[in-house]
Design an enzyme around this catalytic site. Structure first.
Site, PDB file in Angstrom:
ATOM      1  N   LEU A 209      -3.433 -18.632  16.006  1.00  0.00           N
ATOM      2  CA  LEU A 209      -2.105 -18.069  15.755  1.00  0.00           C
ATOM      3  C   LEU A 209      -2.052 -16.620  16.193  1.00  0.00           C
ATOM      4  CD1 LEU A 209       0.742 -17.981  14.382  1.00  0.00           C
ATOM      5  CD2 LEU A 209      -0.441 -17.355  12.258  1.00  0.00           C
ATOM      6  N   GLY A 213       3.955  -8.274  15.186  1.00  0.00           N
ATOM      7  CA  GLY A 213       4.564  -7.516  14.104  1.00  0.00           C
ATOM      8  C   GLY A 213       3.875  -7.852  12.790  1.00  0.00           C
ATOM      9  N   GLY A 217       0.469  -7.629   6.340  1.00  0.00           N
ATOM     10  CA  GLY A 217      -0.593  -8.623   6.402  1.00  0.00           C
ATOM     11  C   GLY A 217      -0.402  -9.908   5.634  1.00  0.00           C
ATOM     12  N   SER A 236       2.060   0.245  14.166  1.00  0.00           N
ATOM     13  CA  SER A 236       1.994   1.176  13.042  1.00  0.00           C
ATOM     14  C   SER A 236       0.553   1.315  12.560  1.00  0.00           C
ATOM     15  CB  SER A 236       2.878   0.688  11.897  1.00  0.00           C
ATOM     16  OG  SER A 236       2.593   1.390  10.701  1.00  0.00           O
ATOM     17  N   GLU A 238      -0.406   3.005   9.935  1.00  0.00           N
ATOM     18  CA  GLU A 238      -0.396   2.843   8.482  1.00  0.00           C
ATOM     19  C   GLU A 238      -0.413   1.361   8.107  1.00  0.00           C
ATOM     20  OE1 GLU A 238       0.330   4.974   5.614  1.00  0.00           O
ATOM     21  OE2 GLU A 238      -0.120   6.810   6.698  1.00  0.00           O
ATOM     22  N   CYS A 402      22.864  -2.044   4.619  1.00  0.00           N
ATOM     23  CA  CYS A 402      22.380  -3.341   5.098  1.00  0.00           C
ATOM     24  C   CYS A 402      22.808  -4.465   4.166  1.00  0.00           C
ATOM     25  CB  CYS A 402      20.860  -3.328   5.235  1.00  0.00           C
ATOM     26  SG  CYS A 402      20.233  -2.246   6.536  1.00  0.00           S
TER      27      CYS A 402
END
Length: 422
Positions: A209, A213, A217, A236, A238, A402
């Site tokens: 897989l 993005g 995790g 990223s 971080e 949003c």
């Protein structure tokens, strides 16, 4: 000529927030903006309250008692910003404390529901002339993409932890009918969302897989627990660091590679590719590259599972070149695609065919409500992390804005499952 807003929060750093600290000049244009505000409020059924004191319910007979309220603490500054910068000025005025509402989501939802009719029809063609256009720096070149992702996702892992659920998942949950829509349930909704994507992509024992993005995790961990071997990429630093910690803590580090890598630089062939709310950050100029990469990286007969925020195709086309408050302060370089645009890219660039779709925008509205409430309740912790009151108002406005988009139906979210031709 500019002036300093009297309602700017005391903690405002003019060097950090120069366009919030300044109020544009132009009193004649502000008069026009005042007229447009009155027109829009009357048309949308919004009650306008002016003055330093908070509005009382049902005090204005011109609007229904349940009408959402636009509270103008400083109407002159508000209209000057609106005249100079349109919706960018609208957001900056909120950051400056010049306007508020007892229920900002209700107000923004009402305005979004009637967005196309808030400006008098004879003036509507001027939108395309007066709206700010995207600067060249907004392009997602490799360097631009790294800069844009860092702008948002490298703020602080601790900041995101104050409002996300225990899964640290920063995308819409998928709620089951009848279950409570609270923070403990949100974690289960996130796991359900992830499992539906993995099921759709056919991820099982031994599958290879690729995740484009990483987030923090959670998807990689759940895939590894199925027995898959996972490569997950992010821009990223971080996110990469915390995702590696979480993968190790979950005991699946031997099956997950977390890499700081641009999707354009990924090589290999995978049984499945999953990408959750990543395409919105790619930018229209790079959609052909992104969708070609999905096709290139999945084996014949393999599947791609995409989760994306979407908007109606005509609205996407009308707004594709605009530079908005969201670009300036939250997500530089992005564009929300339409389903039509995704299908056009698939036909033109790939051998991928859509085999399943699910839309669940109402679930995103509730996901955002829970994030907004958790963020508001954590104001003291946000300050301890070094974020000032202007940032706090900015982030609250972003979440409310949003949420209103999903509640009004002006935007949606979809899971799109595709299969590559054999």
């Amino acid at each position: 000529m500019t002036t300093t807003s009297p309602h700017t929060p005391e903690a405002l750093d003019a060097r950090r927030w120069p366009d919030v600290a300044r109020v544009p000049g132009g009193p004649l244009r502000a008069l026009a903006a005042r007229a447009v505000t009155g027109y829009a409020a009357a048309h949308a059924g919004v009650r306008v309250h002016t003055g330093p004191e908070a509005p009382e319910p049902g005090r204005t007979p011109a609007a229904a008692d349940d009408a959402p309220v636009l509270w103008l603490r400083d109407p002159d500054a508000f209209h000057r910003r609106l005249a100079a910068d349109g919706l960018i000025g609208f957001g900056e005025s909120y950051m400056a404390g010049e306007w508020d509402s007892p229920d900002p989501v209700a107000l923004l939802t009402r305005l979004a529901q009637d967005y196309e009719n808030l400006v008098p029809r004879p003036l509507q063609p001027l939108r395309h002339i007066t709206l700010p256009r995207r600067p060249p720096s907004d392009r997602n070149t490799r360097a631009g993409a790294r800069r844009h992702i860092s702008h948002h996702y490298d703020l602080s892992n601790e900041l995101f932890s104050v409002f996300l659920d225990r899964t640290m998942t920063y995308s819409s949950g998928l709620f089951a009918d009848g279950e409570p829509r609270d923070m403990p349930t949100l974690a289960r909704a996130q796991e359900r969302k992830i499992d539906r994507l993995l099921d759709g992509a056919g991820v099982s024992e031994g599958a290879r897989l690729l995740e484009i993005g990483t987030g923090w995790g959670e998807l990689a961990i759940r895939a590894a627990r199925r027995g898959a071997r996972v490569t997950t990429v992010t821009l990223s630093a971080e996110q990469r660091d915390l995702a590696r910690e979480r993968v190790a803590d979950a005991g699946v580090a031997d099956r997950v590679e977390v890499a700081l890598r641009d999707y354009r630089d990924v090589e290999g062939s995978y049984d499945a590719v999953v990408s959750v709310e990543m395409v919105e950050a790619v930018g229209e100029r790079y959609w052909p590259v992104y969708f070609a990469a999905l096709d290139r990286l999945v084996r014949p007969g393999g599947r791609v599972a995409l989760q994306s925020i979407t908007m109606e195709h005509g609205l996407m086309r009308a707004s594709r070149g605009s530079y908005t408050w969201m670009h300036k302060y939250v997500f530089p370089g992005g564009l929300i695609p339409s389903v039509t645009a995704v299908e056009e890219q698939l036909r033109a660039r790939t051998s991928l065919a859509v085999v399943d779709r699910l839309s669940f925008g109402h679930d995103y509205a509730d996901t955002l409500r829970l994030w907004r409430e958790a963020f508001s309740e954590s104001a003291d912790r946000v300050r301890e992390l070094g974020f000032d009151d202007t940032f706090r108002r900015m982030w609250f406005f972003y979440l409310a804005y949003c949420e209103a988009g999903f509640r009004s139906g002006i935007i949606d979210v979809e899971q799109i499952i595709m299969e590559r031709a054999r």
